[in-house]
Every structure is written in structure tokens, then in C-alpha cells.
Design a protein around this motif. Structure first.
Motif, PDB file in Angstrom:
ATOM      1  N   VAL A   1      -2.026  14.211  -0.670  1.00 66.98           N
ATOM      2  CA  VAL A   1      -1.692  14.853  -1.954  1.00 66.98           C
ATOM      3  C   VAL A   1      -2.436  14.154  -3.090  1.00 66.98           C
ATOM      4  O   VAL A   1      -3.033  14.806  -3.965  1.00 66.98           O
ATOM      5  N   VAL A   2      -2.432  12.813  -3.080  1.00 73.28           N
ATOM      6  CA  VAL A   2      -3.146  12.054  -4.135  1.00 73.28           C
ATOM      7  C   VAL A   2      -4.639  12.385  -4.084  1.00 73.28           C
ATOM      8  O   VAL A   2      -5.275  12.627  -5.124  1.00 73.28           O
TER       9      VAL A   2
ATOM     10  N   GLN B   1      12.627   0.882   8.966  1.00 74.30           N
ATOM     11  CA  GLN B   1      11.236   1.127   9.341  1.00 74.30           C
ATOM     12  C   GLN B   1      10.382  -0.114   9.107  1.00 74.30           C
ATOM     13  O   GLN B   1      10.541  -0.805   8.110  1.00 74.30           O
TER      14      GLN B   1
ATOM     15  N   MET C   1       0.507   4.043  -2.892  1.00 72.11           N
ATOM     16  CA  MET C   1       0.117   5.437  -2.588  1.00 72.11           C
ATOM     17  C   MET C   1       1.165   6.423  -3.096  1.00 72.11           C
ATOM     18  O   MET C   1       0.840   7.451  -3.669  1.00 72.11           O
ATOM     19  N   LEU C   2       2.444   6.074  -2.860  1.00 67.72           N
ATOM     20  CA  LEU C   2       3.520   6.979  -3.270  1.00 67.72           C
ATOM     21  C   LEU C   2       3.524   7.179  -4.785  1.00 67.72           C
ATOM     22  O   LEU C   2       3.592   8.309  -5.275  1.00 67.72           O
TER      23      LEU C   2
ATOM     24  N   ILE D   1       1.329  12.014   1.890  1.00 65.91           N
ATOM     25  CA  ILE D   1       1.394  11.556   0.489  1.00 65.91           C
ATOM     26  C   ILE D   1      -0.015  11.169   0.002  1.00 65.91           C
ATOM     27  O   ILE D   1      -0.440  11.558  -1.088  1.00 65.91           O
ATOM     28  N   ALA D   2      -0.737  10.426   0.831  1.00 68.29           N
ATOM     29  CA  ALA D   2      -2.105  10.034   0.456  1.00 68.29           C
ATOM     30  C   ALA D   2      -2.986  11.275   0.313  1.00 68.29           C
ATOM     31  O   ALA D   2      -3.850  11.333  -0.580  1.00 68.29           O
TER      32      ALA D   2
ATOM     33  N   VAL E   1       0.836  -1.212   0.000  1.00 67.88           N
ATOM     34  CA  VAL E   1       0.000   0.000   0.000  1.00 67.88           C
ATOM     35  C   VAL E   1       0.867   1.256   0.000  1.00 67.88           C
ATOM     36  O   VAL E   1       0.551   2.255  -0.650  1.00 67.88           O
ATOM     37  N   ARG E   2       1.993   1.211   0.702  1.00 65.89           N
ATOM     38  CA  ARG E   2       2.865   2.391   0.794  1.00 65.89           C
ATOM     39  C   ARG E   2       3.430   2.737  -0.588  1.00 65.89           C
ATOM     40  O   ARG E   2       3.420   3.896  -1.000  1.00 65.89           O
TER      41      ARG E   2
ATOM     42  N   VAL F   1      -1.406   9.751 -11.358  1.00 67.69           N
ATOM     43  CA  VAL F   1      -2.595  10.627 -11.450  1.00 67.69           C
ATOM     44  C   VAL F   1      -2.345  11.817 -12.392  1.00 67.69           C
ATOM     45  O   VAL F   1      -3.140  12.033 -13.321  1.00 67.69           O
TER      46      VAL F   1
ATOM     47  N   PHE G   1      -3.215   5.947   7.576  1.00 66.33           N
ATOM     48  CA  PHE G   1      -1.803   6.246   7.869  1.00 66.33           C
ATOM     49  C   PHE G   1      -1.672   7.228   9.037  1.00 66.33           C
ATOM     50  O   PHE G   1      -0.743   7.137   9.825  1.00 66.33           O
TER      51      PHE G   1
ATOM     52  N   ARG H   1      14.293   4.127   1.723  1.00 62.22           N
ATOM     53  CA  ARG H   1      14.658   3.864   3.129  1.00 62.22           C
ATOM     54  C   ARG H   1      13.860   4.763   4.060  1.00 62.22           C
ATOM     55  O   ARG H   1      13.367   4.335   5.105  1.00 62.22           O
TER      56      ARG H   1
ATOM     57  N   ASP I   1       1.848   7.575  10.980  1.00 59.98           N
ATOM     58  CA  ASP I   1       2.776   7.622   9.853  1.00 59.98           C
ATOM     59  C   ASP I   1       2.474   8.896   9.058  1.00 59.98           C
ATOM     60  O   ASP I   1       1.859   8.846   7.987  1.00 59.98           O
TER      61      ASP I   1
ATOM     62  N   LEU J   1      10.974   6.168   3.673  1.00 64.77           N
ATOM     63  CA  LEU J   1       9.545   5.844   3.768  1.00 64.77           C
ATOM     64  C   LEU J   1       9.293   4.385   4.153  1.00 64.77           C
ATOM     65  O   LEU J   1       8.148   3.978   4.302  1.00 64.77           O
ATOM     66  N   GLY J   2      10.363   3.612   4.275  1.00 68.83           N
ATOM     67  CA  GLY J   2      10.192   2.204   4.649  1.00 68.83           C
ATOM     68  C   GLY J   2       9.351   1.458   3.638  1.00 68.83           C
ATOM     69  O   GLY J   2       8.335   0.843   3.976  1.00 68.83           O
TER      70      GLY J   2
ATOM     71  N   GLY K   1      -7.083   5.976   3.125  1.00 73.77           N
ATOM     72  CA  GLY K   1      -5.649   5.808   3.321  1.00 73.77           C
ATOM     73  C   GLY K   1      -5.062   6.950   4.149  1.00 73.77           C
ATOM     74  O   GLY K   1      -4.191   6.731   5.000  1.00 73.77           O
ATOM     75  N   VAL K   2      -5.542   8.172   3.891  1.00 67.37           N
ATOM     76  CA  VAL K   2      -5.077   9.331   4.686  1.00 67.37           C
ATOM     77  C   VAL K   2      -5.372   9.059   6.161  1.00 67.37           C
ATOM     78  O   VAL K   2      -4.496   9.189   7.033  1.00 67.37           O
TER      79      VAL K   2
ATOM     80  N   MET L   1       4.115  11.008   7.244  1.00 65.98           N
ATOM     81  CA  MET L   1       4.641  11.191   5.889  1.00 65.98           C
ATOM     82  C   MET L   1       3.740  10.508   4.860  1.00 65.98           C
ATOM     83  O   MET L   1       3.373  11.102   3.838  1.00 65.98           O
ATOM     84  N   LEU L   2       3.374   9.246   5.116  1.00 65.33           N
ATOM     85  CA  LEU L   2       2.498   8.535   4.179  1.00 65.33           C
ATOM     86  C   LEU L   2       1.099   9.141   4.185  1.00 65.33           C
ATOM     87  O   LEU L   2       0.430   9.169   3.140  1.00 65.33           O
TER      88      LEU L   2
ATOM     89  N   GLU M   1       1.189   6.743  -6.926  1.00 58.62           N
ATOM     90  CA  GLU M   1      -0.022   7.380  -7.476  1.00 58.62           C
ATOM     91  C   GLU M   1       0.192   8.883  -7.661  1.00 58.62           C
ATOM     92  O   GLU M   1      -0.510   9.511  -8.456  1.00 58.62           O
ATOM     93  N   ILE M   2       1.175   9.439  -6.951  1.00 59.44           N
ATOM     94  CA  ILE M   2       1.521  10.856  -7.170  1.00 59.44           C
ATOM     95  C   ILE M   2       1.989  11.063  -8.607  1.00 59.44           C
ATOM     96  O   ILE M   2       1.839  12.142  -9.182  1.00 59.44           O
TER      97      ILE M   2
ATOM     98  N   SER N   1       2.853  -0.646   7.698  1.00 56.05           N
ATOM     99  CA  SER N   1       2.503  -0.157   9.020  1.00 56.05           C
ATOM    100  C   SER N   1       1.010   0.072   9.186  1.00 56.05           C
ATOM    101  O   SER N   1       0.568   0.418  10.263  1.00 56.05           O
TER     102      SER N   1
END
Lengths: 284, 136
Positions: B119-120, B9, A78-79, B116-117, A74-75, A85, B105, A141, B110, A143-144, B101-102, B112-113, A81-82, B13
Motif C-alpha cells: 500500500v505504501v 507473534q 512500514m505501518l 501494508i508495504a 521496520v514493522r 505519506v 515480508f 497485537r 508475513d 501485527l506483532g 520491504g514488500v 499482512m505486512l 508510513e501509511i 520477522s
């Protein structure tokens, strides 16, 4: 009643596309959009809008299962998708511009080329070879982005890392453009980025690509809806037919070999591509 | 090939409950959209109105819809209006997944994620409410 027959024909076309797409492990949009444009006579932007809505529907069912099974990263989804989109916005905006500028033939040729380009990518991805892990970059790293999933065949948890995010962003932007231009999922390109740039296991790449398809499709189709290129009574039976086709494909026929179906699928793609390119250059 | 260390990390998560709810949200959205689309298609069949099989030009046939017209279109109670609403529910399903997702997270601490969500999610809203109507 004529309307009833029309709706049934549309649903049957989409069901066949959804069935074939799910059996071959390839999005039904690759089959659906050439049929709509070439054989049914749907204008290009309306066909793109309808196809995008069908892929949102078909990717959602499998996407939900993959998320639940923790196959999806999922991480990472989501990343990236920036990137997909805005790519989808650009693709859909170009479809609208090209349609209004009388450049539909250019879109036909481009779709034909994309279908041809999909053939080797599709065959390569199906090998599913495992690859050595790729060294994670700084963003990965931070964002894991690595993860783990439970492999049922090996009966153990498999940990993995996620490598280079910058090339993954670039390829995903391209996948978004393709998705917005043609209303297809762009799964081949997405899996390519996840597999080659990030070095994710092929099962995770496939699940994460599927996870992203719905959002990318929604981005592209939102512009087409706003611009007035989505016809509800054309699209509704297509969505219903594709959901049914994909359900049948994934649930009732699991014993069939993906590889052999894909081999049957390849000449169909080549035929569609040739027809689109010929039409695009004005040959009968 | 030297071994690559796993990230420090903890991955994935999102709590399992959150991923289950995300999956339920996707299934619910699709199920609702399919149900509404079925009603729309059946209504169109009963009314015997709608499709021009020889020319699927949404603009020329005045069959196109957008966010602002869907309310009145739906209240009209015809098959096309109900189908249009079903399609909007379908588009809203992955958008709602991003919004969830926003929340997921953020709840998982979390930030940062979550950003990011967000922003999407913001990009998708811009597409739906700004870019689309701009291209009308």
C-alpha cells in the motif's frame, strides 16, 4: 567563475546545516530552509523541494546503519508510513496551492511557528527517559509490533511492546503534513508519536523515525517535482554539502555533548522563527 | 505498574539477511545518487552555465524538471540534466526500500505486512506518476 562560487556557497550552507543538525541530533532541514528562504532568497516551494531532498540523503546513511543494527522497528515504520505519506502529499499540495494563490506570507508565519514549537519538543526528547510499557492495542497485537534490540551499554537484549496505534497514526499524519509543508523530517513529532503513543524505547523511536523520514520526504518532493518546483542546480550542491556535513558530524565529532550543542541550537531556531514571522506579517 | 505481556507473534520477522540487503540497497542508492550529482555539478562548473543566484525560480528560469522530461534533459548532457537524474535516483532510493520491504515480508511469510508495504509503495507511485504531474 561566478557559477562556481554560487555552487560552493550553497554546498557550504548545506554542509553547515547538516553538521549542526547531526551534532544536535535534529534534522538539518530546520536550519536549511530558513537560511534558503530568508538569507539566500530562494522561493518557498523551491526551498521546500531542495530541503526535502537533503533530508532524504542525510537520513539514508544513518537509516541503513540503524536497520542493520536492528534498532529500527521496520514493522512499525512500514505501518505508520501509511499515515505519513498522505500527510506529506497534503502538505506539499498546500505549498503549491498557497504559492500560486499568493499566500507565501502564510507559509512563512507557519514555518516560524513550527520552529518555535520545535524548541520545547527538542529539549524534552533529549532527556531520553525510560517509560513504563504501554498496553498493546488489538492492531499492535495482531501485527506483532513489539520487538527487541541489543543494548550495547547494558550488554543485553531488551524486549519491548508497542502500545496505541490509533493516536500514533494521527500524530504521524500531522508529521507528514509538516514534512510536506516545509521539507523537514518532522523527526521531533515522529519520535513523540513513537515514544508517547506506542511507548517504544527512545533509541528505537529515534531509529524508526529516521527510517520513515526518507519515504515521507520522497512523498512530498514527488509532488513538487511533478509541479515543477525543483531546480537541479540549486538542489544538487545542497544535497552534496548536507551529506558531507552530516558525515563529518556523525563520524568525526562523536565526543561532543549533544545537550550543549542543542542549547546553542535553540537561540538560532528562535532567531530564525522571529525573522520568518516578521517577514510573514510584512515587517522588516 | 503491572507487567505487559509481549506480543505472541515473533517480532522483527524480517530475516537478518533481508535487513542487511535493505541497508545495502539504501547505501547503494545514496552512493549512486551522490556520484551522479557530483558529475552533474562538475559538468555545470565546466560548462559555466546554469544558476541564476539572484532568482532561484525553477519555473521562471525553465530549470524545473519532471519525470517525462528527464530523459531528454539527461540526453542533452548538460550539468542540470545530469543533476536532475541524480535527484531522481535519490528519490527512488526510499521508494525502492519500500518495494524491497514488500518482497522481504512476503518472503518471510508475513502477508499482512507485505500488503501494508505494498500500500505504501502504491501511494508513492501515485504521488510520483499521478499527483505530481496533475499539479503541473
Amino acid at each position: 567563475m561566478l557559477l562556481g562560487i554560487e555552487l560552493l556557497v550553497l554546498a557550504a550552507i548545506a554542509m553547515a546545516a547538516g553538521l549542526l543538525g547531526s551534532l544536535a541530533g535534529i534534522g538539518g532541514g530546520l536550519v536549511l530552509i530558513p537560511i534558503l528562504v530568508v538569507f539566500v532568497g530562494v522561493p518557498f516551494p523551491e526551498a521546500v523541494g531542495a530541503s526535502a531532498l537533503t533530508i532524504i540523503a542525510t537520513s539514508t546513511t544513518a537509516g541503513a546503519t540503524f536497520v542493520e543494527d536492528r534498532l529500527t522497528n521496520v514493522r512499525v515504520g512500514m505501518l505508520l508510513e501509511i499515515a505519513t505519506v498522505p500527510g506529506a502529499f497534503a502538505g506539499a499540495a498546500f505549498v503549491i496551492y498557497a504559492t500560486r494563490s499568493g499566500l507565501t506570507s502564510l507559509l512563512l508565519i507557519a514555518l516560524g511557528v513550527v520552529l518555535l514549537a520545535t524548541v520545547p519538543g527538542t529539549l524534552l526528547l533529549l532527556r531520553g527517559k525510560s517509560r513504563p510499557p504501554i498496553e498493546p492495542d488489538a492492531l499492535s497485537r495482531r501485527l506483532g509490533l513489539g520487538g527487541s534490540y541489543f543494548d550495547r551499554r547494558q550488554d543485553r537484549e531488551i524486549a519491548y511492546t508497542a502500545g496505541r496505534t490509533t493516536p500514533a497514526f494521527a500524530v504521524m499524519f500531522g508529521a507528514g503534513i509538516i514534512s510536506g509543508l516545509f521539507g523537514i523530517g518532522g523527526g521531533v513529532l515522529k519520535v513523540f508519536a513513537l515514544d508517547r503513543a506506542l511507548g517504544l524505547p527512545i533509541k528505537v523511536s529515534t531509529a524508526t523515525s529516521n527510517f520513515m523520514i526518507g519515504v515521507t520526504g520522497a512523498a512530498g518532493v514527488s509532488l513538487l517535482i511533478g509541479a515543477g518546483y525543483v531546480e537541479p542546480l540549486l538542489t544538487a550542491p545542497l544535497v552534496l554539502g548536507s551529506v558531507l556535513g552530516s558525515y563529518v558530524g556523525t563520524r568525526l565529532l562523536p565526543g561532543l555533548s549533544n545537550q550543549s550543542i542543542r542549547l546553542l541550537f535553540v537561540p538560532v531556531l528562535i532567531l530564525f522563527a522571529a525573522e520568518l514571522i516578521l517577514r510573514g506579517v510584512g515587517l522588516p | 505498574m503491572s507487567a505487559v505481556p509481549l506480543p505472541a507473534q515473533e517480532p522483527h520477522s524480517l530475516p537478518p539477511g533481508t535487513t542487511h540487503q535493505m541497508a545495502h540497497l539504501l547505501r547503494f542508492g545514496l552512493g549512486l545518487a551522490v556520484a551522479i550529482l557530483c558529475v552533474g555539478v562538475l559538468r555545470a562548473l565546466i560548462d559555466g552555465t546554469g544558476l541564476n543566484f539572484g532568482g532561484f525560480d525553477a519555473v521562471a528560469n525553465h530549470m524545473a524538471f519532471d519525470l517525462s522530461s528527464t530523459g531528454s534533459y539527461l540526453l542533452g548532457g548538460n550539468g542540470a540534466g545530469i543533476a536532475a537524474f541524480g535527484l531522481l535516483v535519490l528519490v527512488a532510493t526510499p521508494v525502492a526500500r519500500v518495494a524491497y520491504g514488500v518482497y522481504g515480508f512476503w518472503r518471510a511469510k508475513d502477508p499482512m505486512l507485505a500488503r501494508i508495504a505494498a500500500v505504501v509503495f502504491g501511494l508513492l507511485l501515485v504521488g510520483l506518476f499521478a499527483l505530481g504531474p496533475l499539479l503541473r
